[in-house]
Design an enzyme around this catalytic site. Structure first.
Site, PDB file in Angstrom:
ATOM      1  N   TYR A 109       0.952  -1.105  -0.060  1.00  0.00           N
ATOM      2  CA  TYR A 109      -0.142   0.014   0.144  1.00  0.00           C
ATOM      3  C   TYR A 109       0.767   1.077   0.060  1.00  0.00           C
ATOM      4  CZ  TYR A 109      -3.694   3.227   1.475  1.00  0.00           C
ATOM      5  OH  TYR A 109      -4.423   4.321   1.544  1.00  0.00           O
ATOM      6  N   ASP A 143       9.296   2.905   0.187  1.00  0.00           N
ATOM      7  CA  ASP A 143       7.925   3.395   0.993  1.00  0.00           C
ATOM      8  C   ASP A 143       8.153   3.225   2.545  1.00  0.00           C
ATOM      9  OD1 ASP A 143       5.871   4.231   2.377  1.00  0.00           O
ATOM     10  OD2 ASP A 143       4.373   3.383   0.900  1.00  0.00           O
ATOM     11  N   LYS A 153       3.385   8.574   9.290  1.00  0.00           N
ATOM     12  CA  LYS A 153       3.455   7.897  10.612  1.00  0.00           C
ATOM     13  C   LYS A 153       4.391   8.384  11.658  1.00  0.00           C
ATOM     14  CE  LYS A 153       0.486   4.479   8.439  1.00  0.00           C
ATOM     15  NZ  LYS A 153       0.360   3.834   7.568  1.00  0.00           N
TER      16      LYS A 153
HETATM   17  C1  PLP Z   1      -0.164   4.316   5.985  1.00  0.00           C
HETATM   18  C2  PLP Z   1       0.761   4.351   4.820  1.00  0.00           C
HETATM   19  C3  PLP Z   1       0.841   5.041   3.544  1.00  0.00           C
HETATM   20  C4  PLP Z   1      -0.297   6.035   3.569  1.00  0.00           C
HETATM   21  O1  PLP Z   1      -0.254   6.999   4.651  1.00  0.00           O
HETATM   22  P1  PLP Z   1      -1.342   8.038   4.709  1.00  0.00           P
HETATM   23  O2  PLP Z   1      -0.659   9.055   5.744  1.00  0.00           O
HETATM   24  O3  PLP Z   1      -2.571   7.296   5.288  1.00  0.00           O
HETATM   25  O4  PLP Z   1      -1.793   8.850   3.611  1.00  0.00           O
HETATM   26  C5  PLP Z   1       1.599   4.667   2.396  1.00  0.00           C
HETATM   27  N1  PLP Z   1       2.583   3.763   2.534  1.00  0.00           N
HETATM   28  C6  PLP Z   1       2.579   2.894   3.533  1.00  0.00           C
HETATM   29  C7  PLP Z   1       3.410   1.766   3.661  1.00  0.00           C
HETATM   30  C8  PLP Z   1       1.676   3.221   4.776  1.00  0.00           C
HETATM   31  O5  PLP Z   1       1.854   2.178   5.464  1.00  0.00           O
END
Ligand code: PLP
Length: 428
Positions: free
Chosen positions: A144, A239, A267
């Site tokens: 994601y 990411d 995060k």
């Molecule tokens: C949570 C997450 C996102 C998206 O971040 P948001 O602040 O919810 O937009 C993107 N990449 C990874 C790996 C994530 O865990």
């Protein structure tokens, strides 16, 4: 437990907010039942509107590495708020947090702050395309990267060359530039690159996957990606929205000793306020406006409250030499305790763990990619989830999520959790 007030609040919320929530996973659709409305949280616990207390393993889906309402973060936000909440002008604070972040993360010279992980990944991809002058990207099934169009592409069966959108509203035109690969399968990546020779701008990956449960990379996989990227002028994007400042101070780049070309954050970097960021070496970052041609902007980017929270968080992570070890030890202890409890009761399961990330899969085989994660027994998970909730333990309402261990959890909390797992295991 009683959830009367939560039920009433959910009913009201549904009349004015789609599905009653501002982010879909909160709605409990995968597990059934009514979502719990949070009222407050402190340390390892979250308290709901009915007055129930839960040991929290979601932790706002990752940011609360040091527990809820971590005093240095709360104090920093309060102090900053008194000085004004947004200026739309540069502040000294932005340079301070950027300097600290860049010093903690390997292989990056500059960082730009945005408002979410989604924005970070979306911007990283645009930057990669602008820099390489190529259009296509490779992502992995089950990873994601936020909800921007390029990433909402589902896995087809087998090796798919062209992605199909899995959300209406994502155009075929966008979807065709996103190629899908299998996680932990370097041969699959090589095939895709070969079939799209000279067209791939970037490979984006969760270097430790956390959005299909926790799936660490197998030996040699990330190294393989680095080699493929180097040989084909492709940028490797890590990411690290979930793993950054969590699995090591410098994230997975540091943990595994692999350099990415662009790294995305979110995060933990915001300490619980809306923050994302992306970072890279000078030659890549200088492609961004106002220095370079790739446009990216934000009215509230670098917001002083968000930066104050993020800086307090990063300082705490940076200065605490024993933190990563403590987190790993706690996670290991929980792993062992839960595995014993489930084994004693003959519950088929697989537990994946790395650092402070852990996930329980009710699956027989090793969980190494989306396909194997999807083989987990969802009915068992639902029972497990609701059992845990009734025991006062809050795990993510989906079998495809990672649990986050925070430094605020005590061994007493972990023992309480293990005892609950043991009671529930008897009913599975
Ligand atoms: C949570 C997450 C996102 C998206 O971040 P948001 O602040 O919810 O937009 C993107 N990449 C990874 C790996 C994530 O865990």
């Amino acid at each position: 437990m009683l959830y009367q007030r939560s039920s009433a609040l959910f009913k009201d919320a549904k009349t004015v907010i789609p599905g009653g929530v501002n982010s879909p996973v909160r709605a409990f659709n995968a597990v059934g039942g009514t979502p719990i409305f949070a009222k407050s949280a402190k340390g390892a616990y979250v308290y709901d509107e009915d007055g129930n207390r839960f040991i929290d393993y979601i932790n706002s889906w990752g940011p609360m590495l040091l527990g809820h309402a971590f005093p240095p973060v709360v104090d920093a936000v309060i102090e900053k708020a008194k000085l004004g909440t947004s200026f739309g002008m540069p502040t000294a604070l932005e340079t301070e947090i950027a300097e600290l972040a860049v010093s903690m993360v390997p292989n990056v010279d500059k960082i730009r702050f945005v408002n979410s992980g989604t924005e970070a990944c979306m911007s990283a991809i645009r930057l990669a395309r602008g820099y390489t002058k190529k259009d296509k990207i490779i992502k992995f099934s089950g990873c994601y990267h936020g909800h921007s169009d390029s990433f909402l592409i589902a896995a087809g069966s087998g090796a798919v060359t062209f992605g199909t959108p899995n959300s209406p509203g994502v155009t075929q035109g966008t979807a065709k530039d996103t190629l899908l690969a299998r996680y932990n399968d370097i041969e699959n990546v090589k095939e895709l690159v070969e079939a799209n020779k000279g067209e791939v701008a970037a490979i984006i990956i969760e270097p430790v996957a956390g959005n299909m449960g926790c799936i660490p990379p197998i030996e040699g996989f990330l190294e393989g990606l680095r080699t493929v990227c180097d040989a084909n002028d492709i940028l490797l994007i890590f990411d690290e929205v979930m793993t950054g400042f969590r699995l090591a101070k410098g994230g997975v780049q540091e943990l595994k000793g692999i350099n990415a070309d662009i790294v995305c954050f979110g995060k933990v970097v915001g300490g619980g306020l809306p923050v994302g960021a992306f970072a890279a070496r000078n030659e890549i970052m200088d492609y961004l406006a106002p220095l370079g041609p790739v446009y990216q902007a934000g009215t509230l980017s670098g917001n002083p409250l968000a930066m104050a929270a993020g800086l307090a968080m990063l300082k705490a992570v940076h200065s605490d030499k024993g933190l990563m070890n403590r987190l790993e030890e706690k996670t290991k202890y929980l792993h062992q305790g839960m595995a014993d409890a489930l084994n004693k009761n003959n519950v088929t399961h697989t537990i994946n763990r790395i650092g402070s990330m852990i996930s329980v899969h009710f699956a027989e085989e090793a969980v190494v990619d989306f396909e194997s994660a999807a083989k987990g027994n969802n009915e068992t998970f639902k029972k497990f989830f609701h059992g845990m909730l009734d025991e006062g333990i809050y795990i993510a309402p989906s079998a495809f999520e990672t649990w986050f261990i925070t430094d605020a959890l005590t061994y007493e909390d972990l023992n309480e959790t293990i005892a609950a797992v043991e009671r529930i295991a008897k009913t599975l």
